[in-house]
Enzyme design. Structure first.
Site, short mmCIF file in Angstrom:
data_model
loop_
_atom_site.label_atom_id
_atom_site.label_comp_id
_atom_site.label_asym_id
_atom_site.label_seq_id
_atom_site.Cartn_x
_atom_site.Cartn_y
_atom_site.Cartn_z
CG ASN A 1 -1.70 1.23 1.44
OD1 ASN A 1 -1.77 2.06 0.54
ND2 ASN A 1 -2.31 1.37 2.61
CD1 TRP A 2 3.75 1.14 -2.64
CD2 TRP A 2 4.25 2.55 -4.32
NE1 TRP A 2 4.81 0.60 -3.34
CE2 TRP A 2 5.14 1.44 -4.38
CE3 TRP A 2 4.38 3.55 -5.27
CZ2 TRP A 2 6.13 1.32 -5.36
CZ3 TRP A 2 5.37 3.43 -6.25
CH2 TRP A 2 6.23 2.32 -6.28
CE LYS A 3 -0.20 3.30 4.73
NZ LYS A 3 -0.16 3.44 6.17
CG HIS B 1 -5.87 1.97 5.11
ND1 HIS B 1 -5.48 2.94 6.00
CD2 HIS B 1 -4.84 1.11 5.01
CE1 HIS B 1 -4.25 2.67 6.42
NE2 HIS B 1 -3.84 1.56 5.83
CD GLU C 1 -3.09 5.61 6.69
OE1 GLU C 1 -3.01 5.64 5.44
OE2 GLU C 1 -2.20 5.10 7.41
CD GLU D 1 -3.55 -2.48 7.28
OE1 GLU D 1 -2.43 -2.72 6.82
OE2 GLU D 1 -4.16 -1.44 7.05
N GLY E 1 2.40 2.14 10.78
CA GLY E 1 3.41 3.19 10.66
C GLY E 1 4.12 3.54 11.95
CB SER F 1 4.91 -2.02 12.07
OG SER F 1 4.54 -0.68 12.35
N GLY G 1 2.78 -1.23 4.25
CA GLY G 1 2.83 0.18 3.88
C GLY G 1 4.25 0.60 3.58
N GLY G 2 4.90 1.23 4.54
CA GLY G 2 6.23 1.82 4.35
C GLY G 2 7.24 0.90 3.69
P1 PGA Z 1 2.77 0.20 7.59
O1 PGA Z 1 1.31 0.46 6.97
O2 PGA Z 1 3.28 -1.10 7.02
O3 PGA Z 1 3.59 1.39 7.13
O4 PGA Z 1 2.62 0.13 9.07
C1 PGA Z 1 0.41 -0.59 6.75
C2 PGA Z 1 -0.87 -0.07 6.16
O5 PGA Z 1 -1.32 1.02 6.56
O6 PGA Z 1 -1.49 -0.71 5.30
#
Ligand code: PGA
Length: 253
Positions: A12-14, A99, A101, A169, A175, A215, A236-237
């Site tokens: 997930n590149w956000k 998600h 967010e 999640e 993050g 994470s 994500g990251g």
């Molecule tokens: P993260 O994000 O791996 O940077 O914690 C995961 C996500 O939000 O899908």
């Protein structure tokens, strides 16, 4: 015998990535050999602006692409929004829905997430429906209740097990570098499988891929992915860099 679905590692590149970032996905495509492709499905969900170019560039690599959100309607006066059909037209095969967010920053309720996930199915996309508790809910001992309620509220009616992916999640793990203990992840994933069984029947529930997200990195992916009812990761990251993402895929396969 228990059926184990083929694992899925999804990035997930956000709101990260411009055209130059396609170098990373080129490198991922080159790094994914035939043996890994057989063992693991791989997906990148870039910002919508990159979806078409990335989908075209990844043809033949075994890496699929997906959106990060979609509107529940197919078209219309919804400034700034993107429909599931548009994502599919740009080459996507999946879309992340609900998600945290989106739930937090855009006020999306489970009913909205359900409508978006149904729209995704209508456009022949696989929704990756995200659920997870906040830290306050975890501390209050409500994790399982919250996750089950979000699942019940977000899952489209009558969906088959192989048409949908669930991502657990924990909001507090996204993050932050923090992850739940392996025992906690296993407990929540088992509860999700049981609840899916109640909602769609055991045979269909066994086909659903339940991803862990929050994470995930090369150093913890092996342990997390080895747990029962963990069928892959939403990353994500660590999905932004080819080296890290490939290391996570190797840990899963
Ligand atoms: P993260 O994000 O791996 O940077 O914690 C995961 C996500 O939000 O899908």
């Amino acid at each position: 015998m228990t059926v184990t679905p083929k694992p899925l590692v999804a990035g997930n590149w956000k709101m990260n990535g411009v055209r130059a970032s396609l170098q990373q996905t080129d490198e991922m495509g080159r790094g994914l050999d035939a043996a890994m492709r057989r063992k693991v499905d791989v997906l990148i969900c870039p910002p919508s602006t990159l979806l078409h170019a990335m989908s075209a560039a990844l043809i033949g690599t075994g890496i699929a692409t997906g959106g990060q959100d979609c509107h529940a309607e197919a078209a219309g006066a919804f400034t700034g929004d993107v429909s599931a059909a548009m994502l599919a037209d740009a080459g996507a095969r999946y879309v992340i829905t609900g998600h945290s967010e989106r739930r937090t920053l855009h006020g999306e309720t489970s009913a909205v997430v359900k409508a978006k996930s149904a729209a995704a199915l209508g456009a022949l996309l696989t929704p990756i429906i995200c659920i997870g508790e906040t830290n306050a809910e975890r501390v209050a001992g409500k994790t399982i209740a919250v996750v089950k309620k979000q699942l019940r509220g977000s899952l489209p009616d009558g969906v088959a097990g192989d048409e949908v992916v669930i991502a657990y999640e924990p909001v507090w793990a996204i993050g932050t570098g923090k992850t739940p203990t392996p025992a906690d992840v296993a407990e929540v994933h088992a509860a999700i499988r049981t609840e899916l069984g109640r909602l769609m029947g055991k045979a269909e529930a066994a086909k659903v891929r339940i991803l862990y997200g929050g994470s995930v990195k090369p150093s913890n992916a092996g342990e997390l992915m080895g747990l029962p009812h963990v069928d892959g990761a939403l990353v994500g990251g660590a999905s932004l860099k080819a080296e890290d993402f490939l290391a996570i895929i190797r840990a899963v396969g």
